[in-house]
Scaffold this motif. Structure first.
Motif, PDB file in Angstrom:
ATOM      1  N   ASP A  12      -0.483   0.515  -8.401  1.00 47.67           N
ATOM      2  CA  ASP A  12      -1.624   1.301  -8.753  1.00 47.67           C
ATOM      3  C   ASP A  12      -1.441   2.319  -9.252  1.00 47.67           C
ATOM      4  O   ASP A  12      -2.093   2.720 -10.163  1.00 47.67           O
ATOM      5  CB  ASP A  12      -2.546   1.807  -7.849  1.00 47.67           C
ATOM      6  CG  ASP A  12      -3.889  -0.045  -7.600  1.00 47.67           C
ATOM      7  OD1 ASP A  12      -4.025  -0.709  -8.522  1.00 47.67           O
ATOM      8  OD2 ASP A  12      -3.721  -0.724  -6.181  1.00 47.67           O
ATOM      9  N   VAL A  13      -0.515   3.733  -8.197  1.00 47.74           N
ATOM     10  CA  VAL A  13       0.040   4.934  -8.250  1.00 47.74           C
ATOM     11  C   VAL A  13       1.042   4.035 -10.194  1.00 47.74           C
ATOM     12  O   VAL A  13       0.601   5.205 -11.185  1.00 47.74           O
ATOM     13  CB  VAL A  13       1.200   5.268  -7.452  1.00 47.74           C
ATOM     14  CG1 VAL A  13       1.775   6.480  -7.917  1.00 47.74           C
ATOM     15  CG2 VAL A  13       0.112   5.250  -6.507  1.00 47.74           C
ATOM     16  N   ALA A  26      -6.808   6.484  -1.612  1.00 49.58           N
ATOM     17  CA  ALA A  26      -6.166   5.769  -0.878  1.00 49.58           C
ATOM     18  C   ALA A  26      -6.431   4.258  -0.515  1.00 49.58           C
ATOM     19  O   ALA A  26      -7.604   4.065  -0.771  1.00 49.58           O
ATOM     20  CB  ALA A  26      -7.427   6.102   0.854  1.00 49.58           C
ATOM     21  N   GLY A  27      -5.877   3.900   0.132  1.00 48.78           N
ATOM     22  CA  GLY A  27      -6.005   1.708  -0.113  1.00 48.78           C
ATOM     23  C   GLY A  27      -5.244   1.505  -0.698  1.00 48.78           C
ATOM     24  O   GLY A  27      -5.299  -0.100  -1.458  1.00 48.78           O
ATOM     25  N   GLN A  28      -4.535   2.564  -1.845  1.00 46.42           N
ATOM     26  CA  GLN A  28      -4.075   1.868  -2.786  1.00 46.42           C
ATOM     27  C   GLN A  28      -2.807   1.377  -2.979  1.00 46.42           C
ATOM     28  O   GLN A  28      -2.857   1.781  -2.478  1.00 46.42           O
ATOM     29  CB  GLN A  28      -4.644   3.113  -4.561  1.00 46.42           C
ATOM     30  CG  GLN A  28      -5.396   2.806  -4.937  1.00 46.42           C
ATOM     31  CD  GLN A  28      -5.471   3.260  -6.110  1.00 46.42           C
ATOM     32  OE1 GLN A  28      -4.827   3.935  -7.290  1.00 46.42           O
ATOM     33  NE2 GLN A  28      -7.447   2.928  -7.256  1.00 46.42           N
ATOM     34  N   LEU A  33       1.123  -1.149   0.180  1.00 46.19           N
ATOM     35  CA  LEU A  33      -0.015   0.133  -0.115  1.00 46.19           C
ATOM     36  C   LEU A  33       1.238   1.069   0.039  1.00 46.19           C
ATOM     37  O   LEU A  33       1.353   1.471   0.975  1.00 46.19           O
ATOM     38  CB  LEU A  33      -1.178   0.169   1.867  1.00 46.19           C
ATOM     39  CG  LEU A  33      -1.938  -1.178   1.480  1.00 46.19           C
ATOM     40  CD1 LEU A  33      -3.106  -1.105   2.165  1.00 46.19           C
ATOM     41  CD2 LEU A  33      -2.994  -0.499   0.689  1.00 46.19           C
ATOM     42  N   HIS A  34       0.484   2.408  -0.893  1.00 48.06           N
ATOM     43  CA  HIS A  34       1.687   3.511  -0.730  1.00 48.06           C
ATOM     44  C   HIS A  34       1.554   3.990   0.285  1.00 48.06           C
ATOM     45  O   HIS A  34       2.277   5.181   0.886  1.00 48.06           O
ATOM     46  CB  HIS A  34       0.747   3.937  -2.026  1.00 48.06           C
ATOM     47  CG  HIS A  34      -0.296   5.021  -2.055  1.00 48.06           C
ATOM     48  ND1 HIS A  34      -0.776   6.149  -1.105  1.00 48.06           N
ATOM     49  CD2 HIS A  34      -1.444   4.243  -3.175  1.00 48.06           C
ATOM     50  CE1 HIS A  34      -2.242   5.738  -1.819  1.00 48.06           C
ATOM     51  NE2 HIS A  34      -2.453   4.992  -3.032  1.00 48.06           N
ATOM     52  N   GLY A  35       0.352   4.535   0.639  1.00 47.23           N
ATOM     53  CA  GLY A  35       0.322   4.774   2.599  1.00 47.23           C
ATOM     54  C   GLY A  35      -0.184   6.600   2.468  1.00 47.23           C
ATOM     55  O   GLY A  35      -1.022   7.318   2.861  1.00 47.23           O
ATOM     56  N   PHE A  36      -0.232   7.107   0.984  1.00 49.13           N
ATOM     57  CA  PHE A  36      -0.863   8.881   0.792  1.00 49.13           C
ATOM     58  C   PHE A  36      -2.105   8.673   1.121  1.00 49.13           C
ATOM     59  O   PHE A  36      -3.122   8.010   0.892  1.00 49.13           O
ATOM     60  CB  PHE A  36       0.223   8.936  -0.046  1.00 49.13           C
ATOM     61  CG  PHE A  36       1.718   8.794  -0.954  1.00 49.13           C
ATOM     62  CD1 PHE A  36       2.446   9.383   0.265  1.00 49.13           C
ATOM     63  CD2 PHE A  36       1.508   8.073  -1.523  1.00 49.13           C
ATOM     64  CE1 PHE A  36       3.694   9.971   0.019  1.00 49.13           C
ATOM     65  CE2 PHE A  36       3.161   7.722  -1.247  1.00 49.13           C
ATOM     66  CZ  PHE A  36       3.992   8.703  -1.093  1.00 49.13           C
ATOM     67  N   ALA A  37      -2.150   9.947   1.341  1.00 53.12           N
ATOM     68  CA  ALA A  37      -3.682  10.370   1.958  1.00 53.12           C
ATOM     69  C   ALA A  37      -4.745  10.422   0.430  1.00 53.12           C
ATOM     70  O   ALA A  37      -3.745  10.760  -0.668  1.00 53.12           O
ATOM     71  CB  ALA A  37      -4.196  11.689   2.420  1.00 53.12           C
TER      72      ALA A  37
END
Length: 713
Positions: free
Chosen positions: A496-497, A490-492, A460-464
């Motif tokens: 995904d990014v 969120a949650g990706q 998970l990337h953890g970014f908002a």
């Protein structure tokens, strides 16, 4: 012929001779005036009803060759670009100095490693350790200064672009006014040579800033276009506009030069239409040459810091420090630790005697305390920290917060040291356990110095959600093609990014392809047909919880994240204030070592030898500027970088010399046609004086004949 005819012929001869003498005198007076084109009076026979009535002055004609003028304008533009580039690159090279220049970056690097060598001879000498730390700091201070100079040169380039655009507008407006004057004078039969000379002078100056071509109209007006045809002046003047960035910061999104067409319409980007002149050179210096040197400098300094830290993290001071505090990794406790291999943590007292050992086997997912039974370490950073903290219970502790791992001994007289397993060293993203976390870094930085994150795409990337990464795409010539915002969801996962980045419609996937390699480094590969395009980061408001690091900072996306590293390194202040913290020893520990054994000694210099080896041991360097991705020693990379800086300046100087020769040759050929030849002008003056005298004699003869006739009457 009647007396009136004789008088008319004589008077016209006087008038024509005077016009010729004025033109010749004007030529002689301006023999040394730059840009002046000689003039001549155009005369033709006057005939009225088939009867010769003398001569008339048709006008004053400038002697010019439009083809030579076009060639000269082009040569002026090319020389302007080449000379400006050569001067600025020479200034930059002077800042870097040569490999053997005292005080240069490269000499300071050699001095730093020489100091480490001296300190390793006798690790007990505090003066030698202090000197080594000071020399090392001097190297990073010089790198910071050079990076600041590069930023200043970018700021200077940007300011000059703004000033040149202002001057270009002034020239175009003056040419517009001259067009009106020339057109008016031509209509009334006046002398247009003065205005035309000024037109020529202004076109020469305009060519210094940008490549232009001029088209002369029958009514005397000059129409000005860029070399590839963008209209700058016709019936009305165009207006160029540019908003200066204001700073030389690497993360600045510099704007484009726009032109408002003279006959109305939508403003268009002009950068790609400026192919020569000072403006082209300044744009290239600001956007290509200087950033490339900044990236090369950052790769050298970060490589030096990383090589030193790799050795220092596998070494220890005597006695070992009570606390090892790591760097901000950008990790969260829930992230996978992703380590392989094995490493050992040791707690010793101030005599180097082993108090506790913790052997971590990442492959097995366990650790053991003092050779005891294996205990699970879990898969995450948080579980690993908890396992280490438990293993150190009673003699030390471990904690992870805000992206930083800290391991400390409880007793002030005790210290912490680490050692890689020789047969199966621990590894995450190409770095050992202590090295990756920066537990015993000799060189510190408040931002990531390397971008092999050890992340996997599935994490998970953890970014908002709602935070974004922004890009702009520019052509090789600097024209903006598009802007793209990539929103975080969120949650990706990181995958995904990357998928969003590679989307050909909503991302930048049409131009470049991003991927995450085995070391967790984000790489980008230009797509076919777009190799010359630039995909630049223009904004990033993402932030990982705890660490606060943005996506671009963690993965090294954009010039700011990569080039800015040169200004963030410093020798650990704790080592500079207490040189005994310099790790010149190494744990002497193996499978048979038990609590009570001496594992660190005062005279051990194995850590110091490893620090010296950081200069000559091969290591990987990312592609930076003109330097390709490679595996060489730090010493070799410094030589390559010095060569790259020097060759840029040398090539630019050579190009400038050739361009200057072409400019002078074109100017000379133009002067041969347009310039004043005093011998020719003297001959013309003599001819017109003779003509004037002959006309005067005709007048005298007519007067005498008139007097005789009057006397007869």
């Amino acid at each position: 012929m009647s007396l009136n005819g004789i008088l008319g012929n004589a008077l016209s001869g006087l008038s024509a001779s005077q016009a010729g003498l004025r033109a010749t005198s004007n030529n002689v007076a301006n023999v040394n005036t730059p840009g002046y084109a000689r003039t001549e009076a155009l005369l033709q026979a006057r005939n009225v009803g088939g009867v010769a009535m003398g001569v008339e002055v048709v006008g004053i004609h400038r002697i010019v060759d439009r083809h030579l003028q076009t060639a000269s304008l082009r040569a002026i533009s090319d020389a302007g670009a080449a000379e400006l580039s050569a001067k600025m690159l020479d200034r930059v090279q002077a800042q870097f100095g040569k490999l053997d220049d005292a005080g240069s970056l490269f000499s300071r690097m050699n001095a730093a490693f020489s100091g480490l060598s001296q300190a390793s001879v006798d690790p007990t000498l505090a003066v030698a350790r202090l000197s080594a730390a000071s020399d090392l700091q001097s190297f990073f201070d010089e790198a910071k200064r050079l990076s600041g100079e590069i930023r200043n040169y970018r700021l200077e380039s940007d300011s000059k672009i703004n000033a040149n655009v202002t001057r270009v507008n002034e020239i175009i407006n003056e040419l517009y006014e001259l067009n009106s004057s020339v057109q008016s004078l031509a209509t009334t039969g006046g002398d247009t040579s003065g205005a035309e000379n000024r037109q020529s002078e202004l076109l020469d100056e305009l060519s210094q800033y940008m490549d232009v071509r001029s088209d002369y109209q029958p009514d005397g007006r000059v129409v000005v276009r860029t070399g590839d045809g963008v209209l700058l002046l016709d019936n009305y003047p165009a207006k160029l506009s540019y908003d200066a960035g204001g700073t030389g910061a690497y993360g600045i999104d510099y704007g484009n030069i726009f032109v408002q067409p003279p006959n109305g319409g939508t403003a268009q980007q002009l950068d790609s239409h400026i192919t020569s002149g000072e403006l082209r050179a300044l744009i290239d210096m600001r956007d290509k040459e200087l950033p490339a040197m900044a990236e090369e400098l950052a790769e050298l300094t970060s490589g030096a810091a990383d090589a030193l830290n790799a050795a220092h993290n596998n070494a220890t001071a005597y006695p070992p420090p009570q606390t090892l505090s790591g760097r901000n990794t950008g990790l969260e406790g829930t992230d996978l630790h992703n380590f392989t291999g094995a490493t050992t943590l040791a707690v010793t007292d101030n005599t180097g005697t082993l108090v506790r050992r913790v052997d971590i086997d990442f492959d097995a997912g366990t650790l053991s305390v003092d050779g005891g039974p294996a205990a699970a370490i879990g898969a995450t950073v948080a579980s690993l920290t908890t396992a280490i903290d438990t293993a150190l219970g009673g003699v030390g502790s471990a904690s992870f917060a805000n992206g930083q791992l800290t391991i400390a001994a409880d007793a002030a007289a005790n210290g912490i040291a680490t050692l890689q397993d020789d047969a199966n060293p621990s590894d995450r993203g190409g770095r050992g356990f202590a090295h990756f976390f920066g537990l015993n870094d000799v060189v510190r930085s408040n931002e990531p110095g390397f971008f092999e994150t050890g992340m996997t795409g599935a994490e998970l990337h953890g970014f908002a959600g709602g935070s974004t990464i922004s890009f702009e795409v520019k052509t090789a010539a600097g024209d903006r093609v598009t802007t793209v915002d990539i929103p975080m969801v969120a949650g990706q996962s990181f995958n995904d990014v990357i998928t969003a980045l590679n989307n050909t419609t909503t991302g930048v996937g049409r131009y470049v392809t991003f991927s995450l390699d085995a070391n967790g480094e984000l790489t980008s590969t230009p797509n076919a047909g777009y190799e010359a395009f630039d995909v630049n980061l223009t904004g990033d408001n993402t932030s990982r919880p705890g660490s606060g690091l943005a996506f671009s900072e963690i993965f090294g996306v954009g010039l700011e994240a990569r080039a800015g590293r040169s200004e963030s390194f410093e020798v650990d202040p704790a080592i500079r204030s207490n040189a005994s913290r310099l790790a010149l020893a190494q744990l002497d520990i193996d499978g048979a070592t038990v609590v009570g054994d001496v594992v660190v000694t005062a005279g051990d210099n194995r850590g110091g030898i490893a620090l010296q080896g950081a200069l000559t041991n091969p290591r990987g360097f990312d592609a930076a500027g003109s330097l390709n991705r490679t595996t060489v020693s730090l010493q070799d990379y410094a030589s390559r970088m010095a060569g790259a800086v020097g060759s840029r300046a040398s090539r630019a100087e050579s190009v400038a010399g050739s361009a200057a020769v072409l400019r002078e040759t074109a100017a000379q050929k133009r002067t041969d046609v347009e310039g004043v030849n005093l011998d020719e002008e003297l001959a013309a003056m003599t001819r017109f004086q003779t003509s004037y005298n002959a006309s005067a004699r005709m007048l005298q003869a007519a007067k005498e004949m008139t007097d005789i006739l009057l006397n007869i009457v």
